[in-house]
Design an enzyme around this catalytic site. Structure first.
Site, PDB file in Angstrom:
ATOM      1  N   HIS A  71       5.023  -1.614  -0.792  1.00 20.27           N
ATOM      2  CA  HIS A  71       4.487  -2.982  -0.761  1.00 20.27           C
ATOM      3  C   HIS A  71       4.780  -3.735  -2.052  1.00 20.27           C
ATOM      4  CE1 HIS A  71       0.805  -2.370  -3.303  1.00 20.27           C
ATOM      5  NE2 HIS A  71       0.867  -1.135  -2.835  1.00 20.27           N
ATOM      6  N   ASP A 188       2.353  -0.460  -9.290  1.00 30.07           N
ATOM      7  CA  ASP A 188       1.801  -0.303  -7.946  1.00 30.07           C
ATOM      8  C   ASP A 188       2.028  -1.626  -7.212  1.00 30.07           C
ATOM      9  OD1 ASP A 188       0.256   0.166  -5.668  1.00 30.07           O
ATOM     10  OD2 ASP A 188      -1.640  -0.181  -6.703  1.00 30.07           O
ATOM     11  N   GLU A 222      -0.785  -5.078   1.414  1.00 30.66           N
ATOM     12  CA  GLU A 222      -1.379  -3.745   1.271  1.00 30.66           C
ATOM     13  C   GLU A 222      -2.641  -3.768   0.418  1.00 30.66           C
ATOM     14  OE1 GLU A 222      -2.161   0.294  -0.275  1.00 30.66           O
ATOM     15  OE2 GLU A 222      -1.777  -1.555  -1.395  1.00 30.66           O
ATOM     16  N   GLU A 223      -2.641  -4.544  -0.651  1.00 31.49           N
ATOM     17  CA  GLU A 223      -3.783  -4.536  -1.554  1.00 31.49           C
ATOM     18  C   GLU A 223      -5.065  -5.056  -0.899  1.00 31.49           C
ATOM     19  OE1 GLU A 223      -3.923  -2.991  -4.165  1.00 31.49           O
ATOM     20  OE2 GLU A 223      -1.938  -2.868  -5.062  1.00 31.49           O
ATOM     21  N   ASP A 243       4.079   5.141  -2.204  1.00 35.47           N
ATOM     22  CA  ASP A 243       3.119   4.443  -3.054  1.00 35.47           C
ATOM     23  C   ASP A 243       2.716   5.368  -4.187  1.00 35.47           C
ATOM     24  OD1 ASP A 243       1.381   2.461  -3.939  1.00 35.47           O
ATOM     25  OD2 ASP A 243       0.608   2.034  -1.939  1.00 35.47           O
ATOM     26  N   HIS A 323      -4.184   0.014 -11.332  1.00 33.47           N
ATOM     27  CA  HIS A 323      -4.874  -1.269 -11.208  1.00 33.47           C
ATOM     28  C   HIS A 323      -5.338  -1.806 -12.567  1.00 33.47           C
ATOM     29  CE1 HIS A 323      -5.687  -1.343  -6.598  1.00 33.47           C
ATOM     30  NE2 HIS A 323      -4.449  -0.996  -6.902  1.00 33.47           N
TER      31      HIS A 323
END
Length: 351
Positions: A71, A188, A222-223, A243, A323
């Protein structure tokens, strides 16, 4: 190990990807960029109504398909409120802690296309004024954006074209060290996206013959939980989410190997497909770690929740400080690239 991994080209592509702002919901620019890359490679692809990109390379067996996804959407924010001071209150996009972006530079993307610079700060940042500057809660009530414009009230901010609902993207601060580390926000999942694009390029350049028709699904939501849960061809039997591997106390994943996930918050991944990945890694000398991620979900698990009858698995590079301001190592990218190549060239497992 893969002999076609191109370190310089992969890092250059990764830097381009992370420097294109793409918080979930604001991904047109990066999807357009990737479409142009696929056009250059003469790879067939489709765009979904949600904005995802699905490239397809035909294999020898056209009846049973594989799908790999990564993603490009990232964490970010939206303008929740224009405060009386002219500063901005934010609403999160994706899941992170406010302290992870405190002090970060950002762009506000206005409806007209103008970008306005700012810095994400605590309201109580100035230690010479606020006694609780260090102890105040890092929360939506205290975090704000200080604009790099002469504004002192809400009307002056609105005069810049800024309004509630505008997207806010965080600066990536990409850096590659001499010791092989890559530091950046949004690894990510743009690290995996770069690897998928490089795999497609390798397949085309080396005229590799895939045993099964394979789809490369670049998702863009996706998030927020529903990136790769639609537009999956009926012929797909195996679904691989590429991922990040999550690193921390109690985890086996690290920044130097490929992480293969056995289970996350959605439950176990498909046992036989996961074992197939492990067997490939062992056979080809690919360094890997098996891991369980307690607070994690992927596009593969989203597809399962959506009701698709596929075998699903998850692997990818190990990413430190997920994150937040993330980091990985070139070794992890190499091993992930090697497992990707080994998988798409391997015979499909049959029961």
């Amino acid at each position: 190990m893969s002999s076609v991994f191109k370190e310089k080209e992969t890092i250059q592509l990764l830097q381009k990807l992370v420097e294109i702002p793409s918080p979930s919901g604001y991904t047109k620019e990066i999807m357009k960029f990737m479409a142009s890359l696929l056009d250059d490679m003469q790879v067939t692809y489709q765009l979904s109504n949600k904005g995802a990109l699905i490239a397809t390379i035909e294999g020898k067996d056209t009846s049973k398909h594989r799908l790999l996804t990564a993603h490009t959407d990232t964490l970010g924010a939206m303008v929740k409120e224009i405060k009386g001071s002219g500063r901005l209150k934010l609403s999160m996009i994706g899941g992170f802690n406010w302290n992870a972006v405190e002090g970060e530079y950002c762009h506000i993307h206005t409806a007209s296309g103008k970008r306005v610079r700012g810095t994400i700060l605590m309201h109580q940042t100035t230690v010479h004024v606020y006694k609780n500057a260090g102890s105040a809660e890092r929360s939506v009530e205290n975090i704000e954006v200080r604009l790099d414009e002469k504004v002192t009230n809400a009307d002056e901010t609105r005069a810049l074209g800024i309004e509630v609902g505008d997207f806010v993207s965080f600066d990536p601060r990409f850096e590659q060290t001499d010791s092989g580390f890559i530091k950046s926000r949004h690894l990510d999942d743009k690290a995996s996206t770069a690897l998928l694009l490089q795999l497609i390029a390798s397949i085309k350049e080396n005229d590799l013959k895939l045993p099964n028709t394979t789809h490369f699904y670049i998702s863009n939501n996706e998030e927020i939980g529903y990136g790769g849960n639609s537009n999956i061809p009926a012929e797909v039997v195996e679904y691989i989410a590429v991922d990040m591997g999550a690193i921390g106390d109690g985890q086996t994943s690290d920044e130097y190997t490929v992480s293969i996930c056995a289970k996350d918050s959605s439950g176990p991944y498909h046992y036989d497909l996961t074992r197939h990945l492990v067997d490939l890694a062992k056979q080809q000398g690919i360094e890997y770690k098996l891991d369980i991620y307690p607070y994690y979900g992927s596009d593969a698990s989203a597809a399962i929740r959506a009701g698709f009858d596929v075998k699903h698995a998850l692997f990818g590079p190990g990413i430190e400080a997920s994150h937040a301001y993330e980091r990985t190592h070139i070794d992890s990218l190499k091993h992930t690239a090697a497992l990707l190549e080994a998988y798409v060239l391997s015979p499909m497992e049959t029961e």
